[in-house]
Motif scaffolding. Structure first.
Motif, PDB file in Angstrom:
ATOM      1  N   THR A  56       0.848  -1.216   0.010  1.00  0.00           N
ATOM      2  CA  THR A  56       0.141  -0.101   0.442  1.00  0.00           C
ATOM      3  C   THR A  56       1.004   0.631  -0.409  1.00  0.00           C
ATOM      4  OG1 THR A  56      -0.013   0.249   2.610  1.00  0.00           O
ATOM      5  CG2 THR A  56      -2.469  -0.874   1.380  1.00  0.00           C
ATOM      6  N   GLU A  57       0.172   2.491   0.111  1.00  0.00           N
ATOM      7  CA  GLU A  57       0.990   3.551  -0.223  1.00  0.00           C
ATOM      8  C   GLU A  57       2.136   3.992   0.664  1.00  0.00           C
ATOM      9  OE1 GLU A  57       0.201   8.384  -0.311  1.00  0.00           O
ATOM     10  OE2 GLU A  57      -1.599   7.026   0.099  1.00  0.00           O
TER      11      GLU A  57
ATOM     12  N   PRO B  90       1.543  -9.087  -0.327  1.00  0.00           N
ATOM     13  CA  PRO B  90       1.564  -7.907  -0.628  1.00  0.00           C
ATOM     14  C   PRO B  90       0.950  -7.361   0.779  1.00  0.00           C
ATOM     15  CG  PRO B  90       1.441  -8.459  -2.565  1.00  0.00           C
ATOM     16  CD  PRO B  90       0.429  -8.934  -1.870  1.00  0.00           C
ATOM     17  N   LEU B  91       1.778  -6.344   1.111  1.00  0.00           N
ATOM     18  CA  LEU B  91       1.138  -5.551   2.506  1.00  0.00           C
ATOM     19  C   LEU B  91      -0.319  -5.328   2.257  1.00  0.00           C
ATOM     20  CD1 LEU B  91       3.604  -4.185   5.380  1.00  0.00           C
ATOM     21  CD2 LEU B  91       3.652  -6.246   4.265  1.00  0.00           C
ATOM     22  N   GLY B  92      -1.189  -5.772   2.779  1.00  0.00           N
ATOM     23  CA  GLY B  92      -2.431  -4.672   2.080  1.00  0.00           C
ATOM     24  C   GLY B  92      -3.906  -6.217   2.203  1.00  0.00           C
ATOM     25  N   ILE B  93      -2.991  -7.076   2.648  1.00  0.00           N
ATOM     26  CA  ILE B  93      -4.386  -8.455   2.141  1.00  0.00           C
ATOM     27  C   ILE B  93      -4.752  -8.599   3.280  1.00  0.00           C
ATOM     28  CG2 ILE B  93      -2.280  -9.657   2.591  1.00  0.00           C
ATOM     29  CD1 ILE B  93      -3.226 -11.861   0.169  1.00  0.00           C
ATOM     30  N   THR B  94      -5.860  -9.330   2.943  1.00  0.00           N
ATOM     31  CA  THR B  94      -6.511  -8.899   4.394  1.00  0.00           C
ATOM     32  C   THR B  94      -6.612 -10.571   4.705  1.00  0.00           C
ATOM     33  OG1 THR B  94      -9.157  -9.784   2.958  1.00  0.00           O
ATOM     34  CG2 THR B  94      -8.306  -7.658   3.507  1.00  0.00           C
ATOM     35  N   LEU B  95      -7.096 -11.058   6.112  1.00  0.00           N
ATOM     36  CA  LEU B  95      -7.030 -12.342   6.190  1.00  0.00           C
ATOM     37  C   LEU B  95      -8.158 -13.309   5.373  1.00  0.00           C
ATOM     38  CD1 LEU B  95      -5.459 -14.906   8.421  1.00  0.00           C
ATOM     39  CD2 LEU B  95      -8.111 -13.627   9.876  1.00  0.00           C
ATOM     40  N   ARG B  96      -9.340 -12.447   5.319  1.00  0.00           N
ATOM     41  CA  ARG B  96     -10.243 -13.759   4.140  1.00  0.00           C
ATOM     42  C   ARG B  96      -9.940 -14.006   3.280  1.00  0.00           C
ATOM     43  NH1 ARG B  96     -15.670 -12.882   4.139  1.00  0.00           N
ATOM     44  NH2 ARG B  96     -15.537 -11.568   5.328  1.00  0.00           N
TER      45      ARG B  96
ATOM     46  N   VAL C 207      -9.702  -6.633   7.244  1.00  0.00           N
ATOM     47  CA  VAL C 207      -9.173  -5.502   7.792  1.00  0.00           C
ATOM     48  C   VAL C 207      -8.029  -5.711   6.415  1.00  0.00           C
ATOM     49  CG1 VAL C 207      -7.223  -4.615   9.480  1.00  0.00           C
ATOM     50  CG2 VAL C 207      -9.966  -4.870   9.640  1.00  0.00           C
ATOM     51  N   PRO C 208      -7.304  -4.466   5.595  1.00  0.00           N
ATOM     52  CA  PRO C 208      -6.270  -4.894   5.375  1.00  0.00           C
ATOM     53  C   PRO C 208      -4.691  -4.852   5.937  1.00  0.00           C
ATOM     54  CG  PRO C 208      -7.173  -3.113   4.568  1.00  0.00           C
ATOM     55  CD  PRO C 208      -8.269  -3.120   5.414  1.00  0.00           C
ATOM     56  N   LEU C 209      -4.172  -6.042   6.083  1.00  0.00           N
ATOM     57  CA  LEU C 209      -3.399  -6.204   6.966  1.00  0.00           C
ATOM     58  C   LEU C 209      -1.877  -5.889   6.264  1.00  0.00           C
ATOM     59  CD1 LEU C 209      -3.497 -10.279   7.577  1.00  0.00           C
ATOM     60  CD2 LEU C 209      -4.695  -8.338   8.902  1.00  0.00           C
ATOM     61  N   ASP C 210      -2.317  -4.014   7.030  1.00  0.00           N
ATOM     62  CA  ASP C 210      -0.626  -3.552   6.691  1.00  0.00           C
ATOM     63  C   ASP C 210      -0.739  -2.770   8.091  1.00  0.00           C
ATOM     64  OD1 ASP C 210      -3.191  -0.988   6.757  1.00  0.00           O
ATOM     65  OD2 ASP C 210      -2.572  -1.163   4.313  1.00  0.00           O
TER      66      ASP C 210
END
Length: 440
Positions: free
Chosen positions: A237-238, A261-267, A302-305
């Motif tokens: 992410t940015e 990539p950071l920002g992936i979700t648990l789903r 929730v975005p994982l970042d």
């Protein structure tokens, strides 16, 4: 966000004898070092800064900025500079650095050489947990290969730059994951956090300027130098650039390491991992290990970042995703974690030394159904007296699962009191026995 998976650190893990120098070189290994040696140290630091790489050990501090905190060289006080790699992986649920060092130790070794060159250090240390002797042996074998190939030692590849690298085995203490306690341990003393300031960048190892980075942070450097800062920044992410290794464990169909990539979700990660084990549903999970506030099924997207997890009330930490399904007692899980923090407290400060002890006493009472509802407020009061008052982050981390579990599962705590024991224990709960088909 780019593709769902971005195998960079894990790209060669399935190669034959991936841990050897030959296998690593065949996959383009040490190309980043060759490029770095054609650059000035300042340019390497700038490249890492521009990439947006943030610490992969939990805090998420910008790596290049951390390197920039080293004071300028003083001709009148020519102290050496050191690079120390924190590979003392000990956060419950975290299992990314050990497989990385086992499958591709040269990725870390190359990262150490480039990073040491960037900060003008001529001696570096990799601090590894002593219990993982197989990892220590593999790392030391990789270091020997690197010396034999001319990647380490004097006048590396005729560049004029020299580096000595030591793999140090710790004695097995969770507190040594804290960077200043690690330094004390490395110097041969009992591992306990230091008072700051001075910070390690000014007076670290042997009172000299020192950079301390997580193993995954340093292992990410070769690909950044090789491919450029824009390449790394294009992922994630940015504000949370790049990729990371997400460790999925617990009640998941295919536990393991998933580099994304950071920002992936648990789903999305659960879809890759086959979901929660068949016949059960997700109950709660940790986004960054047991010292981070727990999440529930409501947080699947929730975005994982660093920013996304923080905004949702927790911390990304080490991306240790522990998955717990509907068969798990939250109170018992939190008690087990708290017992760990009590055991691992170094005892230096009163809030942590005494506080973790009393947290365990109250939790044990609640788990057995012997307390009262007032004990929940007592727990929260104890946590409030520890939070922000301990010498290091261990105390804060010990409170996180307690306060977050009471927020999300207060009724489950009360159920222990109402039933006089754990509702998930067949001996103490008729309702649980009927639900699971267990006969008394």
């Amino acid at each position: 966000m780019t593709d769902l998976l971005t195998p960079v650190l894990t790209a060669t893990w399935d190669a034959e004898r991936s841990w050897t120098l030959d296998a690593y070189t065949a996959a383009g290994g040490y190309d980043g070092l060759a490029k770095a040696l054609t650059m000035t140290p300042e340019d390497v630091v700038t490249t890492v800064k521009d990439s947006g790489l943030r610490g992969r050990g939990g805090a998420g501090f910008p790596t290049g900025m951390k390197w920039g905190f080293l004071p300028p060289a003083d001709p009148e006080d020519p102290k050496p500079r050191y690079l120390v790699v924190n590979a003392d992986e000990s956060e419950p649920g975290t299992c990314k650095d050990i497989p990385l060092m086992m499958a591709s130790p040269h990725t870390l070794v190359e990262g150490v050489i480039i990073s040491s060159y960037a900060i003008r250090a001529e001696r570096a240390f990799i601090y590894v947990r002593g219990e993982v002797l197989h990892v220590v042996r593999r790392l030391r074998a990789a270091v020997r290969e690197a010396y034999a190939a001319g990647h380490l030692g004097q006048d590396i590849h005729g560049s004029g730059y020299s580096l000595e690298l030591v793999v140090h085995a710790g004695a097995g203490a969770y507190i040594c994951g804290e960077e200043t306690a690690l330094l004390d341990s490395l110097e041969g003393r009992r591992g306990q956090p230091r008072l700051r300031p001075p910070f390690p960048a000014v007076a670290g190892l042997y009172a000299s300027p020192t950079v301390i980075n997580n193993a995954e942070s340093i292992a990410s450097v070769p690909s950044i130098v090789k491919n450029g800062s824009a390449w790394f920044a294009s992922m994630g992410t940015e504000k949370s650039a790049g990729f990371g290794i997400f460790s999925l464990s617990g009640h998941v169909a295919r536990p393991g390491q998933y580099e994304a990539p950071l920002g992936i979700t648990l789903r999305e990660l659960l879809e890759l991992a086959g979901g929660v084990r068949p016949g059960h549903e997700l109950k709660f999970w940790t986004p960054g290990g047991s010292s981070t506030p727990i999440f529930t099924a409501e947080h699947l997207d929730v975005p994982l970042d660093f920013e996304g997890v923080s905004a949702a009330g927790s911390m990304l930490g080490t991306r240790a995703l522990q998955i717990f399904d509907d068969t798990v007692c939250v109170v018992r899980a939190v008690l087990r974690w708290t017992e760990f923090y009590k055991h691992e407290s170094c005892g230096k400060c009163t809030p942590c030394r005494e506080g973790t002890y009393w947290l365990v006493q109250v939790l044990e009472r609640l788990e057995k159904g012997q307390g009262s509802e007032a004990d929940l407020e007592l727990l929260l009061d104890q946590c409030d007296n520890i939070l922000g008052r301990a010498f290091c982050a261990l105390g804060d981390g010990a409170t996180s699962p307690i306060t977050s579990s009471i927020t999300h599962f207060r009724e489950e705590y009360l159920a222990h009191l109402e039933q006089g024991g754990c509702p998930f224990d067949p001996a103490a709960s008729t309702a649980w026995s009927e639900q699971e088909g267990v006969t008394a």
